[in-house]
Design a protein around this motif. Structure first.
Motif, short mmCIF file in Angstrom:
data_model
loop_
_atom_site.label_atom_id
_atom_site.label_comp_id
_atom_site.label_asym_id
_atom_site.label_seq_id
_atom_site.Cartn_x
_atom_site.Cartn_y
_atom_site.Cartn_z
N TYR A 69 -12.09 9.65 -11.93
CA TYR A 69 -12.71 7.96 -12.47
C TYR A 69 -13.86 8.39 -12.14
CZ TYR A 69 -9.58 5.04 -9.25
OH TYR A 69 -8.50 3.96 -8.80
N VAL B 172 -6.51 10.12 -14.61
CA VAL B 172 -6.73 9.24 -15.41
C VAL B 172 -5.99 8.84 -15.93
CG1 VAL B 172 -8.31 7.24 -15.58
CG2 VAL B 172 -9.36 8.68 -14.02
N PHE B 173 -6.08 9.25 -17.56
CA PHE B 173 -5.53 8.30 -18.74
C PHE B 173 -4.13 9.33 -18.63
CE2 PHE B 173 -10.55 9.05 -20.07
CZ PHE B 173 -10.46 7.72 -19.86
N HIS C 146 -6.99 0.07 -14.23
CA HIS C 146 -5.79 0.62 -14.92
C HIS C 146 -5.85 1.58 -14.40
CE1 HIS C 146 -4.90 -1.58 -19.05
NE2 HIS C 146 -5.96 -1.56 -19.32
N THR C 147 -6.41 2.08 -13.07
CA THR C 147 -5.82 3.65 -12.27
C THR C 147 -6.01 3.09 -10.73
OG1 THR C 147 -7.39 4.22 -13.98
CG2 THR C 147 -7.84 5.66 -12.19
N ASP C 148 -5.51 4.08 -10.51
CA ASP C 148 -5.15 3.91 -8.37
C ASP C 148 -5.65 4.58 -7.80
OD1 ASP C 148 -3.84 0.82 -8.52
OD2 ASP C 148 -1.96 1.99 -9.45
N TRP D 26 -6.24 1.26 -24.09
CA TRP D 26 -7.20 0.65 -22.90
C TRP D 26 -8.45 0.63 -23.51
CZ3 TRP D 26 -7.05 4.49 -18.20
CH2 TRP D 26 -5.97 4.67 -17.18
N VAL E 147 -3.84 6.40 -24.93
CA VAL E 147 -4.20 5.73 -24.16
C VAL E 147 -5.32 4.77 -24.25
CG1 VAL E 147 -5.00 5.76 -21.26
CG2 VAL E 147 -2.36 7.35 -22.29
N LYS F 224 -2.54 7.93 -14.52
CA LYS F 224 -3.35 6.48 -13.71
C LYS F 224 -3.60 6.73 -12.04
CE LYS F 224 -2.03 5.48 -18.07
NZ LYS F 224 -1.08 6.00 -18.73
N ASN F 225 -3.83 7.46 -12.09
CA ASN F 225 -4.46 8.29 -10.42
C ASN F 225 -4.71 8.86 -10.33
OD1 ASN F 225 -1.48 6.14 -9.63
ND2 ASN F 225 -0.25 7.67 -10.25
#
Length: 397
Positions: free
Chosen positions: A184, A173-174, A157-159, A133, A129, A177-178
């Protein structure tokens, strides 16, 4: 990107899940950038080393023949210095046994995240990832450029979510992705460290709510970055289908970040590890890209067809004059991104008598009432609530 273990330890991190990890722990490189470790006393550093070794070998129990006031300080310091140890749980138990005659034993019970698969597999996936990225990171030459690139890619790339599993670590994160703010911040810190840029995880509050961000060190000076909230979200009404970095919480001083509601735990609690003061401005976003760089970002985000960045009353007057000359109908729209709330208030309260030069009266002779009505009805839209950034206004002729 160099593996973080090259910088921070002499051996690789564990490749097996807890209970079946390497039997010999990597040796902690005490010359590496370990800001939390450096703030501990000798007894706490001893416990820090034991906890680090345990998490790198899968041990669940740590014992030492003395007591310390706060076992959470060395445990949390390991977590805050080592974002790469994503299998480390935040909670632990501490039991003190008093043998009398001034002799003690303290036992720490450590806990691990249960991912249901080997850590080595997760590490490999995280590496994939990261390379997906940050494919162009080698093209950026300065620490500032690298910092901004990492910041932007994590935001894109992150929510943000309150519900993701393992949301307090880089896993969220990786892999997911949330993430929450902790995920973060630790992911941002992790990639910065791997890029050779010193970065510190900062626990604290934002307007009274628990929050986390990062202090980044560039050319010997530190800056505050909140990658969690530094985002302009998709706005379907304006045709924005994707997020954009906002940069209004990027490379701020301590005073600037306090003004918008942030407080470090170390500022509020004398027992917390103390960290350096950030009071430098050279690598703020505006100093690097120009005084109105933030406002131009907002103009792009808002898809403004005709917009102007306005920093003074005189600039506003000139824009009004030119707009009046170009106007052929009442549907001619002008957008201003105003650089301060005080100027925004001044322009909002402006009337035809306020201009000493007198050309407002001539310019708006037949259209002033409509202009005034629209301005009064629409007011203005705050893009950010910080005291020194962009405010947005639109009006018709």
């Amino acid at each position: 990107l160099e593996p973080i273990t090259n910088k921070r330890a002499e051996a690789d991190s564990p490749s097996m899940p807890p209970g079946d990890m390497a039997q010999t722990a990597p040796t902690l490189d005490e010359n590496a950038f370990l800001p939390y470790y450096d703030q501990l006393d000798d007894a706490e550093k001893h416990v820090y080393n034991l906890v680090y070794d345990a998490y790198m070998t899968g041990e669940t129990t740590v014992e030492f023949p003395f007591t310390i006031d706060e076992t959470s300080r060395p445990v949390w310091s390991v977590m805050n210095d080592h974002p790469e140890i994503f299998w480390m749980r935040q909670d632990h138990q501490s039991v003190v046994t008093d043998f009398g005659n001034g002799t003690y034993k303290t036992t720490l019970k450590l806990r691990y995240e249960d991912f249901g698969r080997p850590i080595a597999d997760i590490q490999d996936e995280i590496e994939d990832v990261i390379h997906a990225w940050f494919p162009n990171i080698q093209h950026y030459q300065t620490p500032y450029e690298i910092e901004k690139y990492i910041h932007d890619q994590i935001i894109i790339h992150t929510d943000y979510t309150d519900h993701a599993d393992y949301r307090h670590s880089i896993y969220s994160v990786f892999i997911d992705k949330n993430a929450l703010c902790e995920g973060y911040a630790r992911a941002f810190q992790y990639i910065l460290l791997r890029s050779g840029i010193d970065a510190v995880y900062i626990p604290g509050t934002n307007k009274g709510e628990g929050h986390s961000w990062v202090q980044v060190y560039i050319n010997g000076a530190c800056y505050n970055v909140d990658v969690t909230d530094d985002v302009l979200k998709p706005d379907s009404a304006r045709g924005n289908k994707s997020k954009m970095p906002a940069y209004f919480k990027f490379n701020l001083t301590d005073e600037e970040i306090r003004q918008i509601g942030y407080l470090r735990d170390s500022d509020a609690d004398p027992k917390e590890v103390k960290l350096p003061v950030c009071n430098s401005k050279p690598f703020s976003f505006e100093n690097t890209f120009g005084n109105y760089a933030l406002q131009e970002v907002y103009g792009q985000y808002l898809n403004l067809p005709r917009h102007h960045v306005v920093g003074t009353r005189e600039q506003h007057n000139e824009i009004m004059l030119e707009a009046g000359k170009a106007s052929n109908s009442a549907q001619y729209r002008v957008f201003e991104i105003v650089t301060s709330p005080s100027l925004m208030r001044e322009l909002y309260n402006l009337d035809s008598k306020a201009n000493a030069k007198g050309y407002y009266d001539a310019l708006w002779k037949t259209k002033f009432n409509q202009y005034e009505h629209h301005r009064s009805a629409v007011s203005y839209t705050e893009i950010t609530k910080t005291s020194s950034l962009a405010y947005f206004d639109e009006f018709y002729y």
